[in-house]
Design an enzyme around this catalytic site. Structure first.
Site, short mmCIF file in Angstrom:
data_model
loop_
_atom_site.label_atom_id
_atom_site.label_comp_id
_atom_site.label_asym_id
_atom_site.label_seq_id
_atom_site.Cartn_x
_atom_site.Cartn_y
_atom_site.Cartn_z
N ASN A 9 0.88 -1.17 0.00
CA ASN A 9 0.00 0.00 0.00
C ASN A 9 0.91 1.22 0.00
O ASN A 9 1.52 1.53 1.02
CB ASN A 9 -0.89 -0.04 1.26
N TRP A 10 0.99 1.83 -1.14
CA TRP A 10 1.93 2.96 -1.27
C TRP A 10 1.42 4.24 -0.58
O TRP A 10 2.15 5.20 -0.48
CB TRP A 10 2.20 3.26 -2.75
N LYS A 11 0.15 4.24 -0.17
CA LYS A 11 -0.43 5.44 0.45
C LYS A 11 -0.18 6.64 -0.47
O LYS A 11 -0.25 6.48 -1.69
CB LYS A 11 0.13 5.64 1.85
N HIS A 96 -9.25 1.55 5.21
CA HIS A 96 -7.94 1.68 5.89
C HIS A 96 -8.08 2.60 7.09
O HIS A 96 -8.85 3.56 7.06
CB HIS A 96 -6.91 2.22 4.90
N GLU A 98 -6.32 4.91 8.14
CA GLU A 98 -6.07 6.33 7.83
C GLU A 98 -7.31 6.98 7.24
O GLU A 98 -7.60 8.15 7.50
CB GLU A 98 -4.85 6.45 6.91
N GLU A 165 -5.00 -4.84 10.70
CA GLU A 165 -3.94 -3.84 10.89
C GLU A 165 -4.16 -3.13 12.23
O GLU A 165 -4.93 -2.16 12.30
CB GLU A 165 -3.98 -2.80 9.76
N GLY A 171 3.22 2.06 10.76
CA GLY A 171 4.20 3.12 10.59
C GLY A 171 5.01 3.43 11.84
O GLY A 171 5.69 4.46 11.91
N SER A 204 3.97 -2.34 10.16
CA SER A 204 5.43 -2.45 10.31
C SER A 204 5.98 -3.80 9.85
O SER A 204 6.89 -4.37 10.47
CB SER A 204 5.84 -2.15 11.76
N GLY A 225 3.04 -1.06 4.14
CA GLY A 225 3.16 0.36 3.81
C GLY A 225 4.59 0.71 3.46
O GLY A 225 5.07 0.46 2.35
N GLY A 226 5.31 1.28 4.42
CA GLY A 226 6.65 1.82 4.19
C GLY A 226 7.59 0.88 3.44
O GLY A 226 8.29 1.31 2.51
P1 13P Z 1 3.46 0.27 7.54
O1 13P Z 1 3.87 -1.02 6.87
O2 13P Z 1 4.22 1.45 7.04
O3 13P Z 1 3.44 0.13 9.03
O4 13P Z 1 1.93 0.54 7.09
C1 13P Z 1 1.00 -0.47 7.22
C2 13P Z 1 -0.22 -0.09 6.49
O5 13P Z 1 -0.95 0.80 6.90
C3 13P Z 1 -0.53 -0.82 5.25
O6 13P Z 1 -1.81 -0.52 4.81
#
Ligand code: 13P
Length: 242
Positions: A9-11, A96, A98, A165, A171, A204, A225-226
């Site tokens: 997920n590149w956000k 999500h 967020e 999640e 993150g 993470s 994510g990251g």
């Molecule tokens: P991280 O892997 O950066 O913790 O993010 C997780 C996430 O929100 C994937 O949707």
């Protein structure tokens, strides 16, 4: 049969140019990735066009990060399933944390977006998870259960992925204990009618913990994510060692 789904997920990261540079480094590192693993990139809307052209013929599936419940209308800033269909995408992230925390998404709007995804033959990746405060109060399971119950009203469980999640693990570098993530995912599965829904862990996930995460009995994949932003780290995750 529960499918293994490794999704990035590149956000809100990467321009079209940056997305194409990523692909150049990434695709070559998937030659040994077992075929039974689905590798997915959920990217910003603005990168869908460039990536859909360049992923043609590759094993990587494309996904979006949201979908509106109507096909068109006066919904400034939203994107519909009819619009997404044009890019040949397979997946869409829905609900999500967020979106829920920063943009007012509710279990009801999540439900509507899930329905829209399925109407357009996309597989939604439904995200659920608790905050740190909810966990500390011992409410994690109840919160997740309520999120699932409300989100899954009239949803076809034969075309669905769920991502657990925990919000406190997103993150932060603070990964949920793998055995605890496995336990919660088992609890989620008990609430489903269809036992072959794939359930991912997210929060993470990194090259350093992916093998341990994927060794768990109930975890069918990851939402990253990251660590999905760099070809080397995301390919190591896709190539987890069993
Ligand atoms: P991280 O892997 O950066 O913790 O993010 C997780 C996430 O929100 C994937 O949707």
């Amino acid at each position: 049969m529960r499918k293994i789904v490794i999704a990035g997920n590149w956000k809100m990261h990467k321009t079209q140019g940056e997305a194409l540079t990523f692909l150049q480094g990434f695709l070559g590192q998937l030659s040994e990735t077992p075929q039974d693993r689905e590798v997915v990139l959920c990217v910003p809307f603005t990168a869908l066009s460039a990536l859909s052209k360049n992923l043609h013929g590759s094993r990587v599936m494309l996904g979006a990060q949201n979908i509106h419940w109507e096909d068109s209308g006066a919904y400034t800033g939203e994107v519909s399933g009819s619009m997404l269909e044009e890019f040949g995408i397979r997946y869409v992230v829905v609900g999500h944390s967020e979106r829920r925390q920063l943009f007012g998404e509710t279990d009801q709007t999540v439900n509507k977006r899930l329905m829209a995804a399925q109407r357009h033959a996309l597989t939604p990746i439904l995200c659920v998870g608790e905050t740190k405060e909810q966990r500390d109060r011992g409410e994690a399971e109840d919160i997740i259960s309520k999120q699932l119950m409300q989100a899954l009203v009239n949803i076809d469980q034969s075309n669905l992925v769920i991502a657990y999640e925990p919000i406190w693990a997103i993150g932060t570098g603070d990964t949920c204990e793998t055995t605890e993530a496995n336990r919660i995912i088992g609890v989620i599965r008990q609430q489903l009618d269809n036992q072959s829904v794939s359930i991912q862990y997210g929060g993470s996930v990194k090259p350093g913990n992916i093998d341990e995460i994927m060794a768990q009995s109930d975890i069918d994949g990851v939402l990253v994510g990251g660590a999905s932003l760099e070809p080397d780290s995301f390919s190591r995750i896709a190539n987890f060692v069993q």
